[in-house]
Scaffold this active site. Sequence first.
Site, short mmCIF file in Angstrom:
data_model
loop_
_atom_site.label_atom_id
_atom_site.label_comp_id
_atom_site.label_asym_id
_atom_site.label_seq_id
_atom_site.Cartn_x
_atom_site.Cartn_y
_atom_site.Cartn_z
N SER A 30 0.82 -1.20 0.00
CA SER A 30 0.00 0.00 0.00
C SER A 30 0.86 1.25 0.00
O SER A 30 0.68 2.15 -0.84
CB SER A 30 -0.93 0.01 1.22
N ARG A 53 0.17 9.22 4.67
CA ARG A 53 -0.89 8.69 5.53
C ARG A 53 -2.26 9.20 5.09
O ARG A 53 -3.26 8.46 5.12
CB ARG A 53 -0.63 9.10 6.98
N HIS A 56 -3.28 7.32 2.02
CA HIS A 56 -3.64 5.96 2.40
C HIS A 56 -5.04 5.92 3.01
O HIS A 56 -5.79 4.95 2.85
CB HIS A 56 -2.62 5.41 3.39
#
Length: 226
Positions: A30, A53, A56
């Site tokens: 990922s 982040r 994601h």
Amino acid sequence: MTTDAPQDAPQDAPKSYTYEKDPAAIYRQSFSIVRAEAELSHLPEALHPVAVRLIHACGMTDLPRDLAWSDDVTDAALEAFQNATQVFCDVEMVAHGIIRSRLPKACDVICTLNDVSVPELAKRLGTTRSAAAVELWRERLEGSVVAIGNAPTALFHLLEMVAAGGPRPALVLGFAVGFVGAAESKEALIANPFGIPYLVVKGRRGGSAMAAAAVNALAAGLPEEG
């Protein structure tokens, strides 16, 4: 007419699917994909982990082009967390998305939206419950971290409180989402004349997952407690 009886699967239905099942591999892949596809070169190096982040959390690799930040945002975050500050959240979804183990043990995560006094307070102030809930932050707001992942009215009311001489948070993470006031509230934060450090995603995009991801990413830079 409905029935609870199990239905026979079509003859050509797959019996299994091919997909990655190893959690560590999913994690590595990922973040590898995010870093390969996202353009981060315009961001300060210290914000790269935060941007990764955020991507994601939302799946949108173009998100960094809409990020805006104050120059002191990462330093302000680390200082606030190290001082065992409070993290105020506009909604429970933000609060529940914050990884407590990344915060100092004395750091509280607080959401007052469901406080029993909020509905009457909102009626008296002539505003939303989200904005009224911000009023309950006053006593502990000074030097705190504020994470807004839903309500533009909460962000607007926070800025109005500071403008009226109220306590000043150490950092505001602005991820209000939606079509009415979201973009405008974040532009108001960017333009704030109070010197409040900030990180926002401009426009209509935002959400609780991104607000929580921003807290988690900034707190990840803290030294581990002994």
